[in-house]
Design a protein around this motif. Sequence first.
Motif, PDB file in Angstrom:
ATOM      1  N   GLU A 177     -15.361   4.080  -8.666  1.00 28.14           N
ATOM      2  CA  GLU A 177     -14.786   4.256  -7.347  1.00 28.14           C
ATOM      3  C   GLU A 177     -13.593   3.353  -7.079  1.00 28.14           C
ATOM      4  O   GLU A 177     -12.928   3.511  -6.054  1.00 28.14           O
ATOM      5  CB  GLU A 177     -15.863   4.012  -6.285  1.00 28.14           C
ATOM      6  CG  GLU A 177     -17.008   5.013  -6.367  1.00 28.14           C
ATOM      7  CD  GLU A 177     -18.086   4.702  -5.350  1.00 28.14           C
ATOM      8  OE1 GLU A 177     -17.988   3.657  -4.684  1.00 28.14           O
ATOM      9  OE2 GLU A 177     -19.019   5.516  -5.214  1.00 28.14           O
ATOM     10  N   GLU A 178     -13.299   2.432  -7.975  1.00 34.23           N
ATOM     11  CA  GLU A 178     -12.189   1.511  -7.743  1.00 34.23           C
ATOM     12  C   GLU A 178     -11.100   1.593  -8.793  1.00 34.23           C
ATOM     13  O   GLU A 178      -9.937   1.342  -8.486  1.00 34.23           O
ATOM     14  CB  GLU A 178     -12.712   0.067  -7.662  1.00 34.23           C
ATOM     15  CG  GLU A 178     -13.619  -0.179  -6.466  1.00 34.23           C
ATOM     16  CD  GLU A 178     -14.050  -1.626  -6.368  1.00 34.23           C
ATOM     17  OE1 GLU A 178     -13.779  -2.391  -7.316  1.00 34.23           O
ATOM     18  OE2 GLU A 178     -14.637  -1.996  -5.332  1.00 34.23           O
ATOM     19  N   ARG A 179     -11.450   1.915 -10.033  1.00 30.86           N
ATOM     20  CA  ARG A 179     -10.447   1.840 -11.088  1.00 30.86           C
ATOM     21  C   ARG A 179     -10.724   2.829 -12.217  1.00 30.86           C
ATOM     22  O   ARG A 179     -11.847   3.340 -12.355  1.00 30.86           O
ATOM     23  CB  ARG A 179     -10.394   0.428 -11.667  1.00 30.86           C
ATOM     24  CG  ARG A 179     -11.698  -0.045 -12.288  1.00 30.86           C
ATOM     25  CD  ARG A 179     -11.639  -1.508 -12.683  1.00 30.86           C
ATOM     26  NE  ARG A 179     -11.340  -2.337 -11.532  1.00 30.86           N
ATOM     27  CZ  ARG A 179     -12.263  -2.782 -10.670  1.00 30.86           C
ATOM     28  NH1 ARG A 179     -13.522  -2.455 -10.846  1.00 30.86           N
ATOM     29  NH2 ARG A 179     -11.910  -3.528  -9.651  1.00 30.86           N
ATOM     30  N   LEU A 180      -9.688   3.053 -12.980  1.00 35.40           N
ATOM     31  CA  LEU A 180      -9.755   3.861 -14.190  1.00 35.40           C
ATOM     32  C   LEU A 180      -9.530   2.941 -15.372  1.00 35.40           C
ATOM     33  O   LEU A 180      -8.493   2.270 -15.450  1.00 35.40           O
ATOM     34  CB  LEU A 180      -8.687   4.954 -14.160  1.00 35.40           C
ATOM     35  CG  LEU A 180      -8.559   5.842 -15.408  1.00 35.40           C
ATOM     36  CD1 LEU A 180      -9.790   6.738 -15.551  1.00 35.40           C
ATOM     37  CD2 LEU A 180      -7.296   6.685 -15.333  1.00 35.40           C
ATOM     38  N   PRO A 236      -6.199   0.290 -11.269  1.00 40.15           N
ATOM     39  CA  PRO A 236      -6.743   0.610  -9.954  1.00 40.15           C
ATOM     40  C   PRO A 236      -6.272   2.002  -9.537  1.00 40.15           C
ATOM     41  O   PRO A 236      -5.116   2.387  -9.814  1.00 40.15           O
ATOM     42  CB  PRO A 236      -6.140  -0.480  -9.053  1.00 40.15           C
ATOM     43  CG  PRO A 236      -5.789  -1.596  -9.982  1.00 40.15           C
ATOM     44  CD  PRO A 236      -5.387  -0.941 -11.268  1.00 40.15           C
ATOM     45  N   TRP A 237      -7.133   2.751  -8.881  1.00 42.43           N
ATOM     46  CA  TRP A 237      -6.780   4.127  -8.547  1.00 42.43           C
ATOM     47  C   TRP A 237      -5.529   4.201  -7.676  1.00 42.43           C
ATOM     48  O   TRP A 237      -4.782   5.178  -7.749  1.00 42.43           O
ATOM     49  CB  TRP A 237      -7.946   4.817  -7.850  1.00 42.43           C
ATOM     50  CG  TRP A 237      -8.998   5.301  -8.785  1.00 42.43           C
ATOM     51  CD1 TRP A 237     -10.290   4.865  -8.873  1.00 42.43           C
ATOM     52  CD2 TRP A 237      -8.865   6.318  -9.776  1.00 42.43           C
ATOM     53  NE1 TRP A 237     -10.961   5.539  -9.853  1.00 42.43           N
ATOM     54  CE2 TRP A 237     -10.119   6.442 -10.426  1.00 42.43           C
ATOM     55  CE3 TRP A 237      -7.813   7.141 -10.191  1.00 42.43           C
ATOM     56  CZ2 TRP A 237     -10.335   7.347 -11.449  1.00 42.43           C
ATOM     57  CZ3 TRP A 237      -8.033   8.045 -11.213  1.00 42.43           C
ATOM     58  CH2 TRP A 237      -9.277   8.142 -11.833  1.00 42.43           C
ATOM     59  N   VAL A 262     -10.999   8.455  -3.782  1.00 44.01           N
ATOM     60  CA  VAL A 262     -11.156   7.005  -3.661  1.00 44.01           C
ATOM     61  C   VAL A 262      -9.852   6.219  -3.688  1.00 44.01           C
ATOM     62  O   VAL A 262      -9.862   5.013  -3.442  1.00 44.01           O
ATOM     63  CB  VAL A 262     -12.066   6.476  -4.790  1.00 44.01           C
ATOM     64  CG1 VAL A 262     -13.412   7.191  -4.785  1.00 44.01           C
ATOM     65  CG2 VAL A 262     -11.404   6.633  -6.155  1.00 44.01           C
ATOM     66  N   ALA A 263      -8.710   6.862  -3.975  1.00 47.07           N
ATOM     67  CA  ALA A 263      -7.463   6.101  -4.177  1.00 47.07           C
ATOM     68  C   ALA A 263      -7.031   5.320  -2.955  1.00 47.07           C
ATOM     69  O   ALA A 263      -6.360   4.291  -3.069  1.00 47.07           O
ATOM     70  CB  ALA A 263      -6.342   7.046  -4.628  1.00 47.07           C
ATOM     71  N   ALA A 264      -7.390   5.789  -1.765  1.00 45.99           N
ATOM     72  CA  ALA A 264      -6.961   5.106  -0.549  1.00 45.99           C
ATOM     73  C   ALA A 264      -7.869   3.938  -0.175  1.00 45.99           C
ATOM     74  O   ALA A 264      -7.560   3.185   0.761  1.00 45.99           O
ATOM     75  CB  ALA A 264      -6.904   6.103   0.607  1.00 45.99           C
ATOM     76  N   GLY A 265      -8.968   3.736  -0.872  1.00 51.07           N
ATOM     77  CA  GLY A 265      -9.893   2.662  -0.540  1.00 51.07           C
ATOM     78  C   GLY A 265      -9.325   1.280  -0.797  1.00 51.07           C
ATOM     79  O   GLY A 265      -8.439   1.097  -1.649  1.00 51.07           O
ATOM     80  N   GLY A 302      -4.187  -2.508  -6.306  1.00 46.49           N
ATOM     81  CA  GLY A 302      -3.887  -3.565  -7.269  1.00 46.49           C
ATOM     82  C   GLY A 302      -2.887  -3.092  -8.299  1.00 46.49           C
ATOM     83  O   GLY A 302      -2.347  -1.985  -8.234  1.00 46.49           O
ATOM     84  N   GLU A 303      -2.647  -3.942  -9.282  1.00 46.66           N
ATOM     85  CA  GLU A 303      -1.689  -3.656 -10.342  1.00 46.66           C
ATOM     86  C   GLU A 303      -2.414  -3.386 -11.657  1.00 46.66           C
ATOM     87  O   GLU A 303      -3.506  -3.905 -11.895  1.00 46.66           O
ATOM     88  CB  GLU A 303      -0.731  -4.846 -10.531  1.00 46.66           C
ATOM     89  CG  GLU A 303       0.155  -5.116  -9.324  1.00 46.66           C
ATOM     90  CD  GLU A 303       1.113  -3.980  -9.047  1.00 46.66           C
ATOM     91  OE1 GLU A 303       1.575  -3.344 -10.025  1.00 46.66           O
ATOM     92  OE2 GLU A 303       1.385  -3.701  -7.864  1.00 46.66           O
TER      93      GLU A 303
END
Length: 210
Positions: free
Chosen positions: A78-81, A93-94, A175-178, A183-184
Amino acid sequence: MTSPEHSTPPQKQSAERSYRSPAAMAGGVLLLVLALWLGGDAVLRGDAHTKLTALFALLLLVPLVVGFTLRPMVRADEERLLVRNPFRTITLPWGAVEELRASFSAEVFTSGGKYQMWAVPVSLRQRKKANRRAERGARASAGGGFGAGATDAGPAPRATADQTMDELRGIKERVAAGEGAQGEPVVRWAYEIIAPCVAGAVGLAVLLAL
């Protein structure tokens, strides 16, 4: 007097997914077994020079096989790929992901560039086959008759890589807007793969030069 029932609150559905190539993993296991069998036999039965050559060859080849077959993985939560390739691990991060695309290879795009996803191989043959089936289903549906009912049973078939990219795009949209998805990108080199490969290559070069 009966006590009130306590219901368990529903848990939030997790967006975590992991993707790997079963064909690559199977091939990697077979290559490792073959390399260890041949290399082990040379180490046990060969002379001093043969033993050193076999050891350095194994030091070079085994990490390469692991890196290109067993190591690649794509994991999404839900936070990153997380993209784990043969020599690098990229954490995205998404919020930093701009696009996901599968043409001749699966790629993820950010403002700083693009990264290939080795764990999601693109099969052009599989894609063409799926497209032909979808076209036949569309023609049968448009023409009516006995073939039309079969096309109503479900969605048109998709190639595995295209299905994977659709799933990843769906996760990104949710989830990208969470706050936790910002982040980078972070890139880490896989020194556990690179270092033994370099040592094996240097060792083989020295032996050949002697």
